[in-house]
Design an enzyme around this catalytic site. Structure first.
Site, PDB file in Angstrom:
ATOM      1  N   GLU A 213      -0.449  -3.453  -6.217  1.00  0.00           N
ATOM      2  CA  GLU A 213       0.070  -2.744  -7.388  1.00  0.00           C
ATOM      3  C   GLU A 213       0.136  -3.607  -8.647  1.00  0.00           C
ATOM      4  OE1 GLU A 213       3.704  -4.379  -5.053  1.00  0.00           O
ATOM      5  OE2 GLU A 213       1.748  -3.541  -4.568  1.00  0.00           O
TER       6      GLU A 213
ATOM      7  N   HIS B  78       0.492   5.551  -3.457  1.00  0.00           N
ATOM      8  CA  HIS B  78       1.420   4.461  -3.131  1.00  0.00           C
ATOM      9  C   HIS B  78       1.442   3.430  -4.268  1.00  0.00           C
ATOM     10  CE1 HIS B  78       3.621   1.803  -0.321  1.00  0.00           C
ATOM     11  NE2 HIS B  78       2.976   0.841  -0.948  1.00  0.00           N
ATOM     12  N   GLU B  79       0.258   3.003  -4.718  1.00  0.00           N
ATOM     13  CA  GLU B  79       0.211   1.971  -5.763  1.00  0.00           C
ATOM     14  C   GLU B  79       0.764   2.499  -7.091  1.00  0.00           C
ATOM     15  OE1 GLU B  79      -0.105  -0.735  -4.440  1.00  0.00           O
ATOM     16  OE2 GLU B  79      -1.200  -0.159  -2.638  1.00  0.00           O
TER      17      GLU B  79
ATOM     18  N   HIS C   4       4.476   2.287  -7.078  1.00  0.00           N
ATOM     19  CA  HIS C   4       4.984   0.927  -7.308  1.00  0.00           C
ATOM     20  C   HIS C   4       5.250   0.639  -8.793  1.00  0.00           C
ATOM     21  CE1 HIS C   4       5.373  -1.372  -3.682  1.00  0.00           C
ATOM     22  NE2 HIS C   4       4.142  -1.121  -3.259  1.00  0.00           N
TER      23      HIS C   4
ATOM     24  N   GLU D 217       9.113  -1.517  -0.785  1.00  0.00           N
ATOM     25  CA  GLU D 217       8.169  -0.714  -0.007  1.00  0.00           C
ATOM     26  C   GLU D 217       8.746   0.593   0.528  1.00  0.00           C
ATOM     27  OE1 GLU D 217       5.233  -1.121  -0.376  1.00  0.00           O
ATOM     28  OE2 GLU D 217       4.981  -3.219  -0.929  1.00  0.00           O
TER      29      GLU D 217
ATOM     30  N   TYR E  23       8.080  -0.874   5.096  1.00  0.00           N
ATOM     31  CA  TYR E  23       7.572   0.405   4.595  1.00  0.00           C
ATOM     32  C   TYR E  23       8.215   1.570   5.353  1.00  0.00           C
ATOM     33  CZ  TYR E  23       3.669  -2.340   2.618  1.00  0.00           C
ATOM     34  OH  TYR E  23       2.907  -3.247   1.927  1.00  0.00           O
TER      35      TYR E  23
END
Length: 621
Positions: A277, A301-302, A305, A324, A389
């Protein structure tokens, strides 16, 4: 006067630098990238704010750096390099030629050179790139590798802005985790060009990133471009075309995106992670280029972040779950908005299975499976797993159920982001804010077994009841294969697969991997009817090849080793090597192939695969 307990713990077990005496506010980097000798010749000016009176010395983190000169406000400063630690590197002790008092600033300038073996950097030969013509350099600093390319206070407790100018051969392009600030010919050398970058948002050192290569870009949205070698750029532009929709969805959930640009850079195959990220410039593995946009959850997901991780950051790596767990929660909320609640539930079930696999790999009593592990003398690379995570997500999902559902709990997450934006947080501070935000539900929060969730190894104390609608078809097909006798294998046909989505096919294979190995006759029949060898989706292929090797299908061994070496994403490479290594007949072959490919692998990957295969890591400790 009682000191803030968080200030008392103003140390990071993974860093030599003390952040109780001084803090870095800005970094000014000057880089000269030398592909012939695989080093960066560099100068960094750190703007340091002093927090105590009679301040005369400071310690920076370094790793394998050749330091030639240090100045403070332009005056020569004495410096010494301490003893080398196995993974933390070497403390750089700097003595100032004057003393300073609390509140003053000093500019400390260090002239240095990186080592060819710098753990943050991978230097690729032209043969290791898609274009085969030019060399390529990329960095990966998380967790503690920034110190091998910049002497700094290499702890996520510290946030600073940065500016950089980078000299590279003029046929190449440089990009960094920052806003592009122009380019010009290098006045010192007409065969080179200088690229400039600025990052006006304070961020931790592990998010400093650089790539130099024969890069091209395409616009994919009003604030997004995709970067890669020209061979991949159109494929990448197609794969990531939903980026702006995802960014808008994330903003609706979490608040405004503060980083300006959101670009994606597709790296060469040896990049060790699915994504990273880096602000303004997410790094992505080329294994995402499946051709069907099915693996876009990595980009979700990135993108997430940008709020949880980059804007609100874990103070030390013990609190990595704050980065996470919240990011997975946000990523799945994006999935809920763009797909459905059932899709989120389906993804959550898959995550629970990944958690189970990590706990099995580490061992249920291993303290590294704690949500908040003790990181004293622990290399964060060794601790990396799906625990922060998925155990983190499971806790947040459990709290969501207790507090009144996704809308209510997302309200808390958004408020937490606003409260701690631009700063670094510990688990204690997060928990205190949770209790403040839900002050009317403290009695329910007090019933949560916090010690079992946070400080106890193994699986969480509560297993959420996920909606199985989308998983039922996968579970049913898995059960059929497990129960079917050899004589009845004719009952399977390609029709079984027709109704399954890519996500469900991945889930079906994951479920089979949790069972005892299938008889060889079964996997051979599965290939006959489903033709899985022909599928190029990396998530499918990875699980299918593991399944075949587990069932001792010898034809799959060369395919598994090929996948383990033609890309280097650790999520795939490590289990594939381990699976072949566990097939006794091919154990030596696994080691032989690893040793043959080791030089071309990323330093972090080769180090961890060497440990997995019990090969001497060749690292001096």
């Amino acid at each position: 006067m009682i000191l803030d307990p968080n200030m008392a713990s103003a140390t990071d077990p993974c860093s030599f630098s003390s952040f109780s005496k001084c803090v870095t506010k800005h970094l000014n980097l000057t880089y000269h990238v030398d592909f012939d000798s695989h080093v960066i010749k560099a100068k960094v000016a750190l703007t340091v704010e002093v927090l105590v009176d009679n301040f005369t010395s400071l310690t920076l983190d370094t790793k394998d750096l050749k330091v030639s000169k240090v100045t403070a406000n332009g005056q020569a400063a004495k410096f010494t390099l301490g003893p080398k630690h196995s993974f933390m590197g070497t403390p750089l002790e700097i003595t100032l030629p004057f003393d300073l008092s609390r509140g003053q600033h000093v500019i400390v300038e260090v002239t240095y050179e990186t080592a060819p073996s710098a753990s943050a950097l991978q230097w690729l030969t032209p043969e290791q790139t898609a274009g085969k013509k030019h060399p390529y350099l990329f960095s990966q600093c998380q967790a503690t590798h920034c110190r091998s390319m910049v002497p700094c206070q290499d702890t996520p407790a510290m946030k600073h802005t940065y500016y950089a100018q980078v000299s590279v051969p003029k046929e190449l392009v440089a990009v960094m985790s920052a806003v592009r600030d122009g380019q010009e010919p290098d006045p010192q050398d007409s065969s080179r060009a200088i690229y400039r970058f600025r990052q006006p948002v304070p961020m931790p050192s592990y998010l400093i990133a650089i790539v130099v290569g024969a890069l091209e870009s395409r616009e994919i949205g009003p604030r997004s471009r995709v970067w890669s070698e020209k061979e991949f750029v159109d494929k990448a532009a197609f794969e990531f075309s939903e980026t702006e929709t995802m960014l808008k969805t994330a903003e609706d959930l979490a608040g405004p995106y503060v980083w300006g640009q959101y670009d994606i850079l597709v790296l060469p195959p040896s990049f060790p992670y699915g994504g990273m990220e880096n602000p303004c410039l997410t790094f992505a593995t080329p294994t995402l280029l499946a051709g069907d946009r099915s693996l876009s959850n990595v980009i979700a997901h990135e993108i997430s972040h940008s709020w949880t991780g980059n804007l609100v950051t874990n103070k030390t790596w013990e609190h990595f779950w704050l980065n996470e767990g919240h990011t997975v929660y946000l990523e799945r909320m994006i999935g809920r908005s763009m797909e459905s609640e059932q899709f989120r539930q389906f993804k959550a079930m898959g995550g629970w299975k990944d958690l189970q696999e990590s706990v099995n790999t580490f061992g249920a009593n291993n303290p590294l499976t704690n949500l908040v592990p003790n990181m004293n003398e622990v290399d964060p690379d060794d601790a990396f797993s799906s625990v922060p995570y998925e155990k983190g997500f499971a806790l947040l999902y459990h709290l969501e159920e207790l507090m009144g559902g996704p809308e209510v709990f997302m309200g808390f997450v958004k408020s937490y982001i606003q409260m701690f934006a631009y700063s670094s947080v510990t688990t204690e501070e997060w928990k205190k804010y949770l209790f403040t935000y839900f002050k009317n539900k403290v009695d329910i929060l007090n019933k949560v077994d916090w010690n079992a969730w946070m400080h106890t190894p193994g699986m969480p104390p509560v297993k959420p009841q996920y909606d199985t609608t989308m998983a039922d078809a996968c579970i049913a097909l898995c059960k059929r294969w497990v129960k079917t006798k050899e004589g009845d294998l004719g009952n399977f046909s390609e029709v079984d697969m027709k109704t399954l989505s890519t996500h469900q096919l991945i889930e079906f294979l994951s479920l089979l991997l949790q069972e005892d190995p299938l008889p060889l006759s079964h996997v051979k029949r599965m290939q006959e009817v489903y033709r899985l060898n022909a599928l190029n989706n990396a998530e499918i292929r990875f699980r299918w090849l593991r399944l075949c090797v587990k069932s001792k299908w010898e034809d799959a061994v060369p395919m598994a080793l090929k996948m383990a070496t033609e890309q280097g994403r650790m999520k795939f490479t490590r289990p594939l090597f381990k699976e072949v290594y566990n097939f006794d007949k091919y154990r030596e072959e696994a080691v032989r192939v690893f040793i043959a490919h080791r030089a071309a692998m990323h330093p972090v990957t080769s180090n961890l695969v060497a440990k997995d295969l019990k090969v001497d890591t060749g690292k001096s400790t």
